[in-house]
Design a protein around this motif. Sequence first.
Motif, PDB file in Angstrom:
ATOM      1  N   ILE A  37       0.864  -1.173   0.000  1.00 23.20           N
ATOM      2  CA  ILE A  37       0.000   0.000   0.000  1.00 23.20           C
ATOM      3  C   ILE A  37       0.903   1.226   0.000  1.00 23.20           C
ATOM      4  CG2 ILE A  37      -1.771   1.277   1.301  1.00 23.20           C
ATOM      5  CD1 ILE A  37      -2.834  -1.338   0.237  1.00 23.20           C
ATOM      6  N   CYS A  38       0.566   2.244  -0.801  1.00 20.14           N
ATOM      7  CA  CYS A  38       1.350   3.473  -0.831  1.00 20.14           C
ATOM      8  C   CYS A  38       1.142   4.232   0.476  1.00 20.14           C
ATOM      9  CB  CYS A  38       0.952   4.343  -2.018  1.00 20.14           C
ATOM     10  SG  CYS A  38       1.822   5.925  -2.086  1.00 20.14           S
ATOM     11  N   ARG A  39       2.234   4.668   1.085  1.00 19.48           N
ATOM     12  CA  ARG A  39       2.102   5.365   2.370  1.00 19.48           C
ATOM     13  C   ARG A  39       1.523   6.758   2.220  1.00 19.48           C
ATOM     14  NH1 ARG A  39       8.066   5.999   4.637  1.00 19.48           N
ATOM     15  NH2 ARG A  39       7.819   3.784   4.426  1.00 19.48           N
ATOM     16  N   TYR A  40       1.496   7.314   1.017  1.00 25.01           N
ATOM     17  CA  TYR A  40       0.960   8.651   0.810  1.00 25.01           C
ATOM     18  C   TYR A  40      -0.514   8.624   0.391  1.00 25.01           C
ATOM     19  CZ  TYR A  40       5.898   9.806   0.882  1.00 25.01           C
ATOM     20  OH  TYR A  40       7.206   9.934   1.248  1.00 25.01           O
ATOM     21  N   CYS A  41      -0.816   7.906  -0.690  1.00 20.93           N
ATOM     22  CA  CYS A  41      -2.189   7.923  -1.196  1.00 20.93           C
ATOM     23  C   CYS A  41      -3.017   6.738  -0.703  1.00 20.93           C
ATOM     24  CB  CYS A  41      -2.198   7.977  -2.717  1.00 20.93           C
ATOM     25  SG  CYS A  41      -1.505   6.518  -3.529  1.00 20.93           S
ATOM     26  N   GLU A  42      -2.377   5.778  -0.034  1.00 13.20           N
ATOM     27  CA  GLU A  42      -3.037   4.605   0.542  1.00 13.20           C
ATOM     28  C   GLU A  42      -3.768   3.765  -0.499  1.00 13.20           C
ATOM     29  OE1 GLU A  42      -5.434   6.028   3.757  1.00 13.20           O
ATOM     30  OE2 GLU A  42      -3.694   6.555   4.962  1.00 13.20           O
ATOM     31  N   ARG A  43      -3.225   3.747  -1.726  1.00 15.32           N
ATOM     32  CA  ARG A  43      -3.777   2.899  -2.783  1.00 15.32           C
ATOM     33  C   ARG A  43      -2.897   1.673  -2.951  1.00 15.32           C
ATOM     34  NH1 ARG A  43      -5.004   6.522  -7.903  1.00 15.32           N
ATOM     35  NH2 ARG A  43      -5.872   4.558  -8.598  1.00 15.32           N
ATOM     36  N   PRO A  44      -3.442   0.570  -3.473  1.00 12.63           N
ATOM     37  CA  PRO A  44      -2.615  -0.625  -3.690  1.00 12.63           C
ATOM     38  C   PRO A  44      -1.576  -0.371  -4.782  1.00 12.63           C
ATOM     39  CG  PRO A  44      -4.923  -1.048  -4.266  1.00 12.63           C
ATOM     40  CD  PRO A  44      -4.850   0.351  -3.775  1.00 12.63           C
ATOM     41  N   ILE A  45      -0.330  -0.779  -4.523  1.00 16.69           N
ATOM     42  CA  ILE A  45       0.751  -0.623  -5.484  1.00 16.69           C
ATOM     43  C   ILE A  45       1.471  -1.959  -5.640  1.00 16.69           C
ATOM     44  CG2 ILE A  45       1.111   1.846  -5.116  1.00 16.69           C
ATOM     45  CD1 ILE A  45       3.368   1.180  -3.200  1.00 16.69           C
ATOM     46  N   ARG A  46       2.254  -2.092  -6.725  1.00 20.37           N
ATOM     47  CA  ARG A  46       3.016  -3.312  -6.919  1.00 20.37           C
ATOM     48  C   ARG A  46       4.318  -3.001  -7.640  1.00 20.37           C
ATOM     49  NH1 ARG A  46       0.093  -6.921 -11.506  1.00 20.37           N
ATOM     50  NH2 ARG A  46       0.446  -5.522 -13.253  1.00 20.37           N
ATOM     51  N   SER A  47       5.259  -3.924  -7.496  1.00 21.91           N
ATOM     52  CA  SER A  47       6.583  -3.736  -8.073  1.00 21.91           C
ATOM     53  C   SER A  47       7.099  -5.089  -8.552  1.00 21.91           C
ATOM     54  CB  SER A  47       7.537  -3.157  -7.037  1.00 21.91           C
ATOM     55  OG  SER A  47       8.844  -3.111  -7.537  1.00 21.91           O
ATOM     56  N   HIS A  48       7.888  -5.057  -9.612  1.00 19.38           N
ATOM     57  CA  HIS A  48       8.471  -6.298 -10.127  1.00 19.38           C
ATOM     58  C   HIS A  48       9.739  -6.668  -9.363  1.00 19.38           C
ATOM     59  CE1 HIS A  48       9.080  -9.539 -12.901  1.00 19.38           C
ATOM     60  NE2 HIS A  48      10.309  -9.110 -13.146  1.00 19.38           N
ATOM     61  N   GLY A  49      10.575  -5.694  -9.040  1.00 20.56           N
ATOM     62  CA  GLY A  49      11.814  -5.983  -8.343  1.00 20.56           C
ATOM     63  C   GLY A  49      11.948  -5.283  -7.014  1.00 20.56           C
ATOM     64  N   GLY A  50      10.955  -4.509  -6.624  1.00 18.13           N
ATOM     65  CA  GLY A  50      11.009  -3.790  -5.367  1.00 18.13           C
ATOM     66  C   GLY A  50      11.690  -2.436  -5.457  1.00 18.13           C
ATOM     67  N   LYS A  51      12.089  -2.015  -6.676  1.00 21.10           N
ATOM     68  CA  LYS A  51      12.767  -0.727  -6.829  1.00 21.10           C
ATOM     69  C   LYS A  51      11.799   0.385  -7.181  1.00 21.10           C
ATOM     70  CE  LYS A  51      17.141  -2.762  -8.218  1.00 21.10           C
ATOM     71  NZ  LYS A  51      18.133  -2.850  -9.292  1.00 21.10           N
ATOM     72  N   SER A  52      10.999   0.184  -8.207  1.00 20.58           N
ATOM     73  CA  SER A  52      10.017   1.201  -8.596  1.00 20.58           C
ATOM     74  C   SER A  52       8.624   0.599  -8.455  1.00 20.58           C
ATOM     75  CB  SER A  52      10.265   1.671 -10.032  1.00 20.58           C
ATOM     76  OG  SER A  52      10.110   0.602 -10.935  1.00 20.58           O
ATOM     77  N   TRP A  53       7.688   1.422  -8.013  1.00 21.47           N
ATOM     78  CA  TRP A  53       6.340   0.967  -7.700  1.00 21.47           C
ATOM     79  C   TRP A  53       5.340   1.655  -8.609  1.00 21.47           C
ATOM     80  CZ3 TRP A  53       5.418  -2.686  -3.905  1.00 21.47           C
ATOM     81  CH2 TRP A  53       6.517  -3.035  -3.143  1.00 21.47           C
ATOM     82  N   THR A  54       4.314   0.904  -9.032  1.00 21.99           N
ATOM     83  CA  THR A  54       3.231   1.448  -9.843  1.00 21.99           C
ATOM     84  C   THR A  54       1.904   1.090  -9.184  1.00 21.99           C
ATOM     85  OG1 THR A  54       3.133  -0.549 -11.217  1.00 21.99           O
ATOM     86  CG2 THR A  54       4.520   1.266 -12.007  1.00 21.99           C
ATOM     87  N   LEU A  55       0.869   1.814  -9.573  1.00 22.59           N
ATOM     88  CA  LEU A  55      -0.460   1.499  -9.037  1.00 22.59           C
ATOM     89  C   LEU A  55      -0.885   0.115  -9.502  1.00 22.59           C
ATOM     90  CD1 LEU A  55      -2.275   4.898  -9.554  1.00 22.59           C
ATOM     91  CD2 LEU A  55      -1.520   3.915  -7.399  1.00 22.59           C
TER      92      LEU A  55
END
Length: 131
Positions: A37-55
């Motif tokens: 979960i994004c700590r700012y917008c509290e929306r679900p996010i995901r990442s392939h390698g844990g470096k960059s996150w997308t909704l």
Amino acid sequence: MLIKPAFSHTLTQCWYTRIHVPVLHRERGSDGFVTSICRYCERPIRSHGGKSWTLADGVDLDELAALSRTPYICVTSISDGMIIARYPIGDGDDEDTVRARLEAVIVEHGAREPASGLAVRVVGGGPKSFT
């Protein structure tokens, strides 16, 4: 006399920067993606390698690229997810050739330097994958 409400509607930091930061709790799914979960917008996010996150509910260009039948070496900026360069991999190239080309691309872009902010990886190719 008009009285202003005690709350204000402000936009979160990730709305301006497009950089989502996960909360401490993260889960790895069976498909290899890390979700949080994004700590700012509290929306679900995901990442392939844990470096960059997308909704998690948006279009993920990395996932679309991974489904491509044509493999290529992709140089990506970690901070904003922008693709810097793509280098196609030939159909007849074996693993040693791909590893040598991958190493050459890493050296060319200086991706091993700690402050480079670049990720270099092989994407696409269908069932045939290079590591």
